[in-house]
Scaffold this motif. Sequence first.
Motif, PDB file in Angstrom:
ATOM      1  N   ALA A  49     -26.103  32.627 -65.778  1.00 31.33           N
ATOM      2  CA  ALA A  49     -26.370  31.288 -65.050  1.00 31.33           C
ATOM      3  C   ALA A  49     -25.762  30.243 -66.001  1.00 31.33           C
ATOM      4  N   ALA A  50     -26.083  30.367 -67.237  1.00 32.54           N
ATOM      5  CA  ALA A  50     -25.552  29.292 -67.974  1.00 32.54           C
ATOM      6  C   ALA A  50     -24.286  29.388 -68.348  1.00 32.54           C
ATOM      7  N   VAL A  51     -23.631  30.579 -68.438  1.00 33.41           N
ATOM      8  CA  VAL A  51     -22.172  30.580 -68.742  1.00 33.41           C
ATOM      9  C   VAL A  51     -21.308  30.310 -67.519  1.00 33.41           C
ATOM     10  N   PHE A  52     -21.749  30.559 -66.313  1.00 29.54           N
ATOM     11  CA  PHE A  52     -21.147  30.370 -65.059  1.00 29.54           C
ATOM     12  C   PHE A  52     -21.156  28.914 -64.991  1.00 29.54           C
ATOM     13  N   ALA A  53     -22.246  28.323 -65.160  1.00 31.46           N
ATOM     14  CA  ALA A  53     -22.258  26.534 -65.056  1.00 31.46           C
ATOM     15  C   ALA A  53     -21.532  25.977 -66.085  1.00 31.46           C
ATOM     16  N   GLN A  54     -21.340  26.545 -66.985  1.00 31.59           N
ATOM     17  CA  GLN A  54     -20.651  25.814 -68.234  1.00 31.59           C
ATOM     18  C   GLN A  54     -18.996  26.059 -67.987  1.00 31.59           C
ATOM     19  N   GLU A 114     -41.062  15.434 -36.953  1.00 34.91           N
ATOM     20  CA  GLU A 114     -39.892  14.808 -37.552  1.00 34.91           C
ATOM     21  C   GLU A 114     -39.981  14.568 -39.084  1.00 34.91           C
ATOM     22  N   ALA A 115     -41.019  14.271 -39.416  1.00 38.88           N
ATOM     23  CA  ALA A 115     -41.322  14.143 -41.092  1.00 38.88           C
ATOM     24  C   ALA A 115     -40.993  15.344 -41.779  1.00 38.88           C
ATOM     25  N   ARG A 116     -41.645  16.661 -40.993  1.00 37.60           N
ATOM     26  CA  ARG A 116     -41.453  17.645 -41.930  1.00 37.60           C
ATOM     27  C   ARG A 116     -39.915  18.344 -42.000  1.00 37.60           C
ATOM     28  N   ALA A 117     -39.322  17.792 -40.760  1.00 37.49           N
ATOM     29  CA  ALA A 117     -37.796  18.215 -40.514  1.00 37.49           C
ATOM     30  C   ALA A 117     -37.005  17.458 -41.688  1.00 37.49           C
ATOM     31  N   ARG A 118     -37.275  16.254 -41.729  1.00 36.27           N
ATOM     32  CA  ARG A 118     -36.945  15.128 -42.780  1.00 36.27           C
ATOM     33  C   ARG A 118     -37.096  15.469 -44.168  1.00 36.27           C
ATOM     34  N   ALA A 119     -38.113  16.011 -44.269  1.00 37.23           N
ATOM     35  CA  ALA A 119     -38.460  16.514 -45.670  1.00 37.23           C
ATOM     36  C   ALA A 119     -37.518  17.549 -46.139  1.00 37.23           C
ATOM     37  N   LEU A 120     -37.181  18.500 -45.390  1.00 36.64           N
ATOM     38  CA  LEU A 120     -36.535  19.533 -45.820  1.00 36.64           C
ATOM     39  C   LEU A 120     -35.063  19.072 -45.973  1.00 36.64           C
ATOM     40  N   ALA A 121     -34.398  18.116 -45.295  1.00 36.67           N
ATOM     41  CA  ALA A 121     -33.185  17.667 -45.351  1.00 36.67           C
ATOM     42  C   ALA A 121     -32.928  16.584 -46.719  1.00 36.67           C
ATOM     43  N   ASP A 122     -33.976  16.137 -46.841  1.00 38.30           N
ATOM     44  CA  ASP A 122     -34.300  15.098 -48.148  1.00 38.30           C
ATOM     45  C   ASP A 122     -33.912  16.095 -49.166  1.00 38.30           C
ATOM     46  N   GLN A 123     -34.800  16.976 -49.373  1.00 39.11           N
ATOM     47  CA  GLN A 123     -34.922  17.722 -50.310  1.00 39.11           C
ATOM     48  C   GLN A 123     -33.572  18.269 -50.656  1.00 39.11           C
ATOM     49  N   TRP A 124     -32.727  19.031 -49.499  1.00 40.35           N
ATOM     50  CA  TRP A 124     -31.646  19.383 -50.065  1.00 40.35           C
ATOM     51  C   TRP A 124     -30.494  18.214 -50.876  1.00 40.35           C
ATOM     52  N   MET A 125     -30.517  17.135 -50.310  1.00 47.67           N
ATOM     53  CA  MET A 125     -29.596  16.026 -50.862  1.00 47.67           C
ATOM     54  C   MET A 125     -30.272  15.605 -52.178  1.00 47.67           C
ATOM     55  N   GLU A 126     -31.596  15.763 -52.549  1.00 55.17           N
ATOM     56  CA  GLU A 126     -32.054  15.556 -53.888  1.00 55.17           C
ATOM     57  C   GLU A 126     -31.780  16.572 -54.655  1.00 55.17           C
ATOM     58  N   ARG A 127     -31.586  17.923 -54.348  1.00 55.02           N
ATOM     59  CA  ARG A 127     -31.410  19.167 -55.247  1.00 55.02           C
ATOM     60  C   ARG A 127     -29.812  18.934 -55.522  1.00 55.02           C
ATOM     61  N   PHE A 128     -29.056  18.567 -54.454  1.00 54.57           N
ATOM     62  CA  PHE A 128     -27.651  18.251 -54.679  1.00 54.57           C
ATOM     63  C   PHE A 128     -27.149  17.546 -55.789  1.00 54.57           C
ATOM     64  N   ALA A 129     -27.901  16.343 -55.698  1.00 50.79           N
ATOM     65  CA  ALA A 129     -27.770  15.218 -56.765  1.00 50.79           C
ATOM     66  C   ALA A 129     -28.228  15.473 -58.004  1.00 50.79           C
ATOM     67  N   GLU A 138     -23.490  20.662 -60.361  1.00 49.37           N
ATOM     68  CA  GLU A 138     -22.700  21.982 -60.996  1.00 49.37           C
ATOM     69  C   GLU A 138     -22.946  23.374 -60.292  1.00 49.37           C
ATOM     70  N   SER A 139     -24.160  23.442 -59.861  1.00 50.33           N
ATOM     71  CA  SER A 139     -24.362  24.803 -59.357  1.00 50.33           C
ATOM     72  C   SER A 139     -23.508  24.614 -57.996  1.00 50.33           C
ATOM     73  N   PHE A 140     -23.428  23.575 -57.037  1.00 47.38           N
ATOM     74  CA  PHE A 140     -22.970  23.620 -55.851  1.00 47.38           C
ATOM     75  C   PHE A 140     -21.369  23.789 -55.978  1.00 47.38           C
ATOM     76  N   LEU A 141     -20.835  22.969 -57.316  1.00 42.72           N
ATOM     77  CA  LEU A 141     -19.451  23.200 -57.328  1.00 42.72           C
ATOM     78  C   LEU A 141     -19.068  24.667 -57.953  1.00 42.72           C
ATOM     79  N   LEU A 142     -19.969  25.214 -58.629  1.00 42.54           N
ATOM     80  CA  LEU A 142     -19.646  26.938 -58.849  1.00 42.54           C
ATOM     81  C   LEU A 142     -19.643  27.667 -57.504  1.00 42.54           C
ATOM     82  N   HIS A 143     -20.497  27.428 -56.582  1.00 45.13           N
ATOM     83  CA  HIS A 143     -20.740  28.162 -55.441  1.00 45.13           C
ATOM     84  C   HIS A 143     -19.471  28.020 -54.477  1.00 45.13           C
ATOM     85  N   LEU A 144     -18.964  26.561 -54.449  1.00 40.62           N
ATOM     86  CA  LEU A 144     -17.713  26.495 -53.900  1.00 40.62           C
ATOM     87  C   LEU A 144     -16.568  27.347 -54.416  1.00 40.62           C
TER      88      LEU A 144
END
Length: 223
Positions: free
Chosen positions: A26-31, A93-108, A112-118
């Motif tokens: 995981a570390a080598v792939f990210a690097q 609505e709040a529960r659904a939003r929390a999942l969406a916000d969590q994804w964007m927070e993870r991405f931000a 590097e992990s997102f780029l690696l997956h792409l």
Amino acid sequence: MAEKAQRETRAEKQARTRAELLATAAAVFAQRGYDGASVEEIAERAGYSHGAVYSNFAGKADLFLAVFEDYMAGRAQELAATQRELDEDAPLEARARALADQWMERFAADRESFLLHLEFLGQAGREPELAERFGTRSASLREAIAAYIAHYEEEEGMESPLPPADLALVLRALGIGLAIEALVSPDAVRDELYGDFVELLVTMLREQGSRDGTSASARRPAR
């Protein structure tokens, strides 16, 4: 009994070797990225022979898929934790939003992990068998989202015009698409945009169901 203990010790050692190889990979792939990483470097940095890698994994692609599988399992756990942190009486609505916000927070926090997956997705796109294996692992998170949707539909006594699996697919694809847009046009993608949309979508679906009073099974397209 001694023989059984010895077998268990070997199994434990193999599990530890695999875990250490996965962590190092995981570390080598990210690097290095997928193309830049090598089985040899991963083995040497983990303190194992090259043969130890091949005794646990078929090759670099197999090793990456195992790393990706661990990543997706971690994402599913994060989503579950996000939902547990919400008040039990929080609206859908709040529960659904929390999942969406969590994804964007993870991405931000982990671009590097997102780029690696792409990068790996580009490789898999040229190899149907590899794409199928990647898709099987990627489906685990989509299935978790679909399960959330089905649970909340039952809890709220409502059904959307589309089946949970279809909604989960579209919502996950939208989240990935917004993350790609954020890579190339960061000023165009507000941190709250995905959450705003998901909250709006759930609100509209709820209001539509209340207005027409039509059973969701009648509104859903034939499968």
